[in-house]
Scaffold this active site. Structure first.
Site, mmCIF file in Angstrom:
data_model
loop_
_atom_site.group_PDB
_atom_site.id
_atom_site.type_symbol
_atom_site.label_atom_id
_atom_site.label_comp_id
_atom_site.label_asym_id
_atom_site.label_seq_id
_atom_site.Cartn_x
_atom_site.Cartn_y
_atom_site.Cartn_z
ATOM 1 N N LYS A 205 11.344 -4.563 -6.304
ATOM 2 C CA LYS A 205 12.492 -3.889 -6.915
ATOM 3 C C LYS A 205 13.737 -4.764 -6.840
ATOM 4 O O LYS A 205 14.455 -4.924 -7.829
ATOM 5 C CB LYS A 205 12.742 -2.550 -6.220
ATOM 6 N N GLU A 211 8.125 -11.442 1.773
ATOM 7 C CA GLU A 211 6.728 -11.863 1.594
ATOM 8 C C GLU A 211 6.401 -12.061 0.119
ATOM 9 O O GLU A 211 5.728 -13.029 -0.265
ATOM 10 C CB GLU A 211 5.785 -10.812 2.199
ATOM 11 N N GLY A 266 8.713 3.237 -2.736
ATOM 12 C CA GLY A 266 7.651 2.267 -2.970
ATOM 13 C C GLY A 266 6.264 2.862 -2.852
ATOM 14 O O GLY A 266 5.383 2.592 -3.678
ATOM 15 N N ARG A 267 6.039 3.699 -1.836
ATOM 16 C CA ARG A 267 4.699 4.258 -1.628
ATOM 17 C C ARG A 267 4.378 5.377 -2.609
ATOM 18 O O ARG A 267 3.262 5.901 -2.613
ATOM 19 C CB ARG A 267 4.560 4.741 -0.187
ATOM 20 N N GLU A 352 3.900 6.115 6.722
ATOM 21 C CA GLU A 352 5.257 5.633 6.488
ATOM 22 C C GLU A 352 6.178 6.796 6.147
ATOM 23 O O GLU A 352 7.383 6.747 6.418
ATOM 24 C CB GLU A 352 5.271 4.583 5.366
ATOM 25 N N HIS A 383 -22.817 4.352 9.864
ATOM 26 C CA HIS A 383 -23.440 3.324 10.693
ATOM 27 C C HIS A 383 -22.388 2.535 11.472
ATOM 28 O O HIS A 383 -22.661 1.425 11.933
ATOM 29 C CB HIS A 383 -24.273 2.394 9.815
ATOM 30 N N LYS A 503 11.529 -6.781 10.312
ATOM 31 C CA LYS A 503 11.926 -7.692 9.229
ATOM 32 C C LYS A 503 13.137 -8.522 9.631
ATOM 33 O O LYS A 503 13.190 -9.737 9.415
ATOM 34 C CB LYS A 503 12.271 -6.892 7.962
#
Length: 540
Positions: A205, A211, A266-267, A352, A383, A503
């Site tokens: 954004k 990153e 964002g999520r 979050e 398993h 951050k």
């Protein structure tokens, strides 16, 4: 309003749990219709919650809790565009991203729906050009590879949707995803691609996400190492961003910038322009079908009375399991391999959002909030970790997710897959008693090892088929579950200050790593020693 745990309804729930925490065997034995009674259908999904440790009184008290916590008022405030994200003073309107064209949803007096559809129309036009080969790279070659560069909500949703909807994707258009700042992620995603046939989507954004921009600049260098011409960037990069200045500075034509809004977290953004890679893969029509699925669940949540409201009931049952039965985790177990990234997607969506320890007014909570969400597709998980779910010491509620019709032609294998889903929920609920084990002729010394306590709660969600529509409705279901739980716990589900400190520290440490003076470190002794050790080892 008194604290949550001091309210009479909360205390009634606690007393109800202490007085009547019946085993699921008893609950089913006492009600021959229980398996049909505790079910619900919405937006193409069928929910069976009969294997939860609840009865009519539990539901009555939980619904009273929702009513007294103002869930309806807060839900309606969200739809009105009020700034219910208190700490950031923002509206929360992911529901507007899938609103019908004729709907009207205001933020600060402005109807946002036309803007949403304008971006969707631009995305559709661009996706159509790429998919048919009209959008050419710098050398005139057709684009055959899409690489989405993002992180968090700009990655998890698109990755999950791409995996889930591969059956609907254009097979000659390859999609890959880069999120981790570890250079190995970018290298593995691009090592066998041809730059002249590759299009990068940079999703940030602000166009400053650390990153994402590190990977974007790595992609730019990778492209220019082959094509040599700065002008090529404009043909091989597009942006999902709102920062036109930074986008242009990078070399991307702002005509190829797709924006979204500060009322989209964002999520909660995979159905916005963040979903451009999804639209490129499955096409505009399937993308709109996914939005229709979101919208169908939105309408159910917005208009259905609480007692018949699927997100509300699942949210309340989750609160019952977390705050009264003492469960600390929630397993999500899709019996559909295409949903293999769905648990990871939910980890961000839920944890979050509701991983908070202060209320809306800033006071400390005196109750547990979000469980730890995790999961793996069936039958692989059987398993792996199901041993602990069945016979371990921890209570782990489970959501089983399955589909009636397979996406593959291997129908017999699908029958086996679904047989395992139904068997697991049955085994968790009812277990096996010592008497049953002995009746099988088991040696007495092995009886304790083969007893299953049962009484492990689960939901089962079934849809006819995994399609864009059913996926959209499933995602919206869990979005609204998250919302309801946050409203009852009295927390802000839409900020994420907990990700900021790391951050900030990382930016300082990155500068210190690049420095040469070993005496300039001012962290704790552990962090200082680790930085010095890394510096020394890097030199080698």
């Amino acid at each position: 309003m008194p604290k949550l745990t001091e309210r009479p309804v909360w205390r009634s729930l606690a007393a109800h749990w202490r007085a009547r925490d019946a085993h699921l065997r008893s609950l089913f034995a006492g009600d021959a219709r229980r398996g049909e009674k505790y079910t619900l259908d919405a937006a193409g999904w069928h929910l069976d919650y009969s294997k939860q440790r609840i009865d009519d009184e539990t539901l009555r008290l939980l619904l009273q809790l929702a009513d007294e916590s103002g869930v309806v008022a807060r839900r309606d405030a969200m739809w009105r565009g009020e700034k219910i994200n208190n700490t950031e003073k923002r509206a929360v309107l992911h529901v507007a991203l899938r609103a019908a064209r004729e709907q009207k949803i205001d933020v600060d007096g402005n109807d946002v729906v036309p803007g949403v559809h304008a971006v969707l129309d631009r995305m559709a036009a661009f996706a159509a050009r790429v998919r048919v080969g009209d959008w050419k790279g710098h050398t005139g070659k057709r684009i055959r590879n899409i690489v989405n560069i993002g992180i968090g909500g700009s990655d998890l949703g698109p990755v999950m949707a791409h995996e889930a909807l591969r059956a609907f994707a254009q097979r000659d258009l390859q999609c890959r995803f880069v999120s981790n700042v570890d250079g190995a992620d970018f290298h593995e995603a691009t090592h066998d691609l041809k730059p002249e046939e590759t299009l990068f989507i940079v999703a940030s954004k602000t166009f400053t996400t650390q990153e994402t921009m590190a990977n974007a600049h790595a992609a730019r260098r990778w492209l220019l190492d082959t094509l040599k011409d700065d002008a090529s960037v404009g043909k091989h990069f597009v942006a999902v961003s709102t920062n036109a200045e930074k986008v242009a500075e990078f070399g991307i034509d702002t005509a190829n910038m797709f924006g979204f809004w500060d009322w989209v977290g964002g999520r909660y953004s995979m159905d916005s322009a963040i979903g451009l890679s999804t639209m490129l893969a499955i096409g505009p029509d399937h993308f709109r079908a996914m939005l229709d699925g979101f919208h169908a669940m939105d309408e159910h949540f917005h208009t259905t009375p609480l007692a018949q409201n699927m997100p509300v009931l699942m949210a309340l049952i989750g609160i019952w399991n977390t705050n009264f039965l003492g469960a600390t985790t929630q397993a999500v177990l899709p019996y559909a391999n295409p949903l293999k990234r769905f648990p990871a997607y939910l980890q961000q969506l839920v944890m979050e959002s509701n991983g908070k320890s202060v209320t809306l007014d800033g006071s400390r909570v005196d109750h547990d909030t979000s469980a730890v969400w995790w999961g793996e597709p069936g039958t692989n998980g059987q398993h792996s970790f199901y041993q602990l779910i069945h016979q371990g010491t921890r209570l782990i509620p489970c959501d089983f997710i399955g589909f009636v019709a397979p996406l593959s032609p291997l129908h017999e294998q699908h029958d086996l897959l679904m047989a395992n889903l139904f068997a697991q929920s049955e085994a968790l609920a009812f277990g096996k008693t010592a008497e049953q084990v002995r009746a099988e002729g088991t040696p007495e010394e092995l009886v304790p090892h083969r007893v299953f306590a049962g009484n492990r709660p689960s939901n089962t969600l079934l849809a006819q088929e995994l399609t864009p529509h059913s996926l959209g409705a499933l995602i919206a279901l869990y979005e609204h579950i998250t919302f309801v739980q946050g409203a009852i716990w009295g927390i802000d589900s839409f900020d994420q200050w907990g990700v900021e400190l790391g951050k900030q520290l990382a930016q300082n440490i990155a500068r210190e790593i690049a420095a040469t003076d070993n005496n300039d470190l001012t962290h704790d002794s552990s962090t200082n020693a680790l930085i010095r050790r890394y510096r020394a080892g890097r030199g080698e």
